[in-house]
Design an enzyme around this catalytic site. Structure first.
Site, mmCIF file in Angstrom:
data_model
loop_
_atom_site.group_PDB
_atom_site.id
_atom_site.type_symbol
_atom_site.label_atom_id
_atom_site.label_comp_id
_atom_site.label_asym_id
_atom_site.label_seq_id
_atom_site.Cartn_x
_atom_site.Cartn_y
_atom_site.Cartn_z
ATOM 1 N N ASP A 17 0.687 -1.365 -0.169
ATOM 2 C CA ASP A 17 0.016 -0.008 -0.046
ATOM 3 C C ASP A 17 1.006 1.172 -0.013
ATOM 4 O O ASP A 17 1.713 1.518 0.931
ATOM 5 C CB ASP A 17 -0.939 -0.195 1.270
ATOM 6 C CG ASP A 17 -1.892 1.083 1.475
ATOM 7 O OD1 ASP A 17 -1.655 2.221 0.658
ATOM 8 O OD2 ASP A 17 -2.644 1.188 2.381
ATOM 9 N N ILE A 18 0.699 2.001 -0.924
ATOM 10 C CA ILE A 18 1.864 3.224 -1.378
ATOM 11 C C ILE A 18 1.473 4.209 -0.065
ATOM 12 O O ILE A 18 2.391 5.014 0.292
ATOM 13 C CB ILE A 18 1.606 3.654 -2.517
ATOM 14 C CG1 ILE A 18 2.807 4.445 -3.185
ATOM 15 C CG2 ILE A 18 0.491 4.683 -2.733
ATOM 16 C CD1 ILE A 18 2.965 4.750 -4.603
ATOM 17 N N ASN A 31 -6.258 12.483 -11.521
ATOM 18 C CA ASN A 31 -7.041 12.864 -12.762
ATOM 19 C C ASN A 31 -6.477 14.464 -13.103
ATOM 20 O O ASN A 31 -5.821 15.128 -12.134
ATOM 21 C CB ASN A 31 -8.436 12.735 -12.552
ATOM 22 C CG ASN A 31 -8.960 13.633 -11.430
ATOM 23 O OD1 ASN A 31 -8.790 14.649 -11.485
ATOM 24 N ND2 ASN A 31 -9.672 12.859 -10.556
ATOM 25 N N ASP A 41 -5.616 7.321 -5.336
ATOM 26 C CA ASP A 41 -5.755 8.766 -5.230
ATOM 27 C C ASP A 41 -6.784 8.927 -3.907
ATOM 28 O O ASP A 41 -6.465 9.691 -3.166
ATOM 29 C CB ASP A 41 -6.585 9.499 -6.428
ATOM 30 C CG ASP A 41 -6.340 11.001 -6.378
ATOM 31 O OD1 ASP A 41 -5.581 11.851 -6.489
ATOM 32 O OD2 ASP A 41 -7.528 11.507 -5.776
ATOM 33 N N THR A 125 -3.270 1.980 -14.699
ATOM 34 C CA THR A 125 -3.698 0.673 -14.598
ATOM 35 C C THR A 125 -4.736 0.203 -13.844
ATOM 36 O O THR A 125 -5.365 -0.914 -14.046
ATOM 37 C CB THR A 125 -2.613 -0.475 -14.315
ATOM 38 O OG1 THR A 125 -2.317 -0.210 -12.951
ATOM 39 C CG2 THR A 125 -1.256 -0.029 -15.011
ATOM 40 N N TYR A 128 -8.350 4.006 -15.163
ATOM 41 C CA TYR A 128 -8.188 4.380 -16.397
ATOM 42 C C TYR A 128 -7.790 3.045 -17.479
ATOM 43 O O TYR A 128 -7.498 3.600 -18.474
ATOM 44 C CB TYR A 128 -6.647 5.332 -16.332
ATOM 45 C CG TYR A 128 -7.196 6.837 -16.051
ATOM 46 C CD1 TYR A 128 -8.254 7.079 -15.748
ATOM 47 C CD2 TYR A 128 -6.311 7.859 -16.083
ATOM 48 C CE1 TYR A 128 -8.791 8.278 -15.377
ATOM 49 C CE2 TYR A 128 -6.538 9.148 -15.989
ATOM 50 C CZ TYR A 128 -7.835 9.335 -15.411
ATOM 51 O OH TYR A 128 -8.258 10.676 -15.260
HETATM 52 P P1 ADP Z 1 -5.921 5.379 -12.612
HETATM 53 O O1 ADP Z 1 -6.853 6.060 -12.620
HETATM 54 O O2 ADP Z 1 -4.406 6.124 -13.202
HETATM 55 O O3 ADP Z 1 -5.728 4.013 -13.449
HETATM 56 P P2 ADP Z 1 -6.215 3.737 -10.028
HETATM 57 O O4 ADP Z 1 -5.964 4.410 -8.686
HETATM 58 O O5 ADP Z 1 -7.620 3.542 -10.496
HETATM 59 O O6 ADP Z 1 -5.572 4.953 -11.047
HETATM 60 O O7 ADP Z 1 -5.141 2.732 -10.136
HETATM 61 C C1 ADP Z 1 -3.721 2.869 -10.330
HETATM 62 C C2 ADP Z 1 -3.131 1.535 -9.746
HETATM 63 O O8 ADP Z 1 -2.998 1.653 -8.238
HETATM 64 C C3 ADP Z 1 -3.926 0.246 -9.953
HETATM 65 O O9 ADP Z 1 -2.954 -0.898 -9.869
HETATM 66 C C4 ADP Z 1 -4.371 0.090 -8.429
HETATM 67 O O10 ADP Z 1 -4.688 -1.286 -8.068
HETATM 68 C C5 ADP Z 1 -3.431 0.743 -7.496
HETATM 69 N N1 ADP Z 1 -3.766 0.860 -6.101
HETATM 70 C C6 ADP Z 1 -5.164 1.245 -5.608
HETATM 71 N N2 ADP Z 1 -4.901 1.805 -4.369
HETATM 72 C C7 ADP Z 1 -3.548 1.614 -3.833
HETATM 73 C C8 ADP Z 1 -2.624 1.656 -2.856
HETATM 74 N N3 ADP Z 1 -3.222 2.143 -1.586
HETATM 75 N N4 ADP Z 1 -1.257 1.625 -3.076
HETATM 76 C C9 ADP Z 1 -0.822 1.355 -4.172
HETATM 77 N N5 ADP Z 1 -1.469 1.116 -5.185
HETATM 78 C C10 ADP Z 1 -2.837 1.319 -5.180
#
Ligand code: ADP
Length: 182
Positions: A17-18, A31, A41, A125, A128
Site C-alpha cells: 500500500d503506497i 486525474n 488517489d 492501470t 484508467y
Molecule cells: P488510474 O485512474 O490511473 O488507473 P487507479 O487508482 O485506479 O488509477 O489505479 C492505479 C493503480 O493503483 C492500480 O494498479 C491500483 O490497483 C493501484 N492502487 C490502488 N490503491 C492503491 C494503494 N493504496 N497503494 C498502491 N497502489 C494502489
C-alpha cells in the site's frame, strides 16, 4: 521484493500500500482536474488528510495528461506527493507517449526538488484501464533510462497493490534486465 542496481541507484519492485511508504516522495495516479477520485488517489487523500487537497487547489488549476505536480505529504510518512496524470487507455500510440511522459515528469520533479527516494504506483492501470502488461515495461524502461543519467536519485520503488500487478512488473523487469538480482 525484487531489485536492480543501476550505477549507484536502485530500482525496486514491492507489493503493498503506497500510503504506508516512507520514501521521501510517493507518486499518486491523479486525474487532470486534480479533483480527487477513487483508487489510489482516494486512498492517498484519506490517509494524508485535507491539507493535500487544499494545497492542490491553492496552487494548481489542474494538470495536463502526461504531466505531474508536487505537494507536501500531509499526514503521510512521505514528505512529498507527486500527483501524476496518466492517460485513460484508448488503444492509441499516444497512450504510451503520455504514460512515459507522466513517469518522466515525476522523475524530473524529484531531481528539481532534491528528492532522492520515490515510490510509484502503477499509474493508469486501474480505473484508467491501461493493461498492466503494456504499462509495466513503459514504467520500468522510462525509470531505468532516467537513472542511468541521474545518479542523484538513489531509489525508485514501484509499490504494486495486488499480485497480478506485481507479477506483471516482475515479468517486465526480468525481460528488460535479465541479470536482475532477487
Ligand atoms: P488510474 O485512474 O490511473 O488507473 P487507479 O487508482 O485506479 O488509477 O489505479 C492505479 C493503480 O493503483 C492500480 O494498479 C491500483 O490497483 C493501484 N492502487 C490502488 N490503491 C492503491 C494503494 N493504496 N497503494 C498502491 N497502489 C494502489
Amino acid at each position: 521484493m525484487i531489485s536492480l542496481v543501476i550505477n549507484s541507484s536502485r530500482l525496486e519492485l514491492s507489493q503493498g500500500d503506497i500510503t504506508q511508504e516512507a520514501t521521501e516522495a510517493i507518486v499518486n495516479a491523479a486525474n487532470s482536474h486534480l479533483a480527487g477520485g477513487g483508487g489510489v488517489d482516494g486512498a492517498i487523500h484519506r490517509a494524508g488528510g485535507p491539507a493535500i487537497m487544499k494545497e492542490l487547489k491553492a496552487n494548481y488549476n489542474g494538470c495536463p495528461t502526461g504531466s505531474s505536480v508536487l505537494t507536501g505529504g500531509g499526514n503521510l510518512k512521505a514528505k512529498y506527493i507527486i500527483h501524476a496524470v496518466g492517460p485513460r487507455y484508448g488503444g492509441s500510440p499516444k497512450d504510451a507517449t503520455s504514460l512515459r511522459s507522466a513517469h518522466l515528469k515525476s522523475l524530473k520533479l524529484c531531481t528539481a526538488n532534491n528528492i532522492k527516494s520515490v515510490s510509484f504506483c502503477a499509474i493508469s492501470t486501474g480505473i484508467y484501464g491501461y493493461p498492466v502488461e503494456e504499462a509495466a515495461p513503459i514504467a520500468i524502461q522510462t525509470t531505468m533510462d532516467y537513472l542511468k543519467t541521474h545518479p542523484e536519485i538513489k531509489l525508485v520503488r514501484f509499490v504494486l497493490f495486488d499480485t497480478k500487478t506485481y507479477n506483471a512488473f516482475e515479468t517486465a523487469l526480468k525481460k528488460i534486465a535479465p541479470g536482475v538480482t532477487l
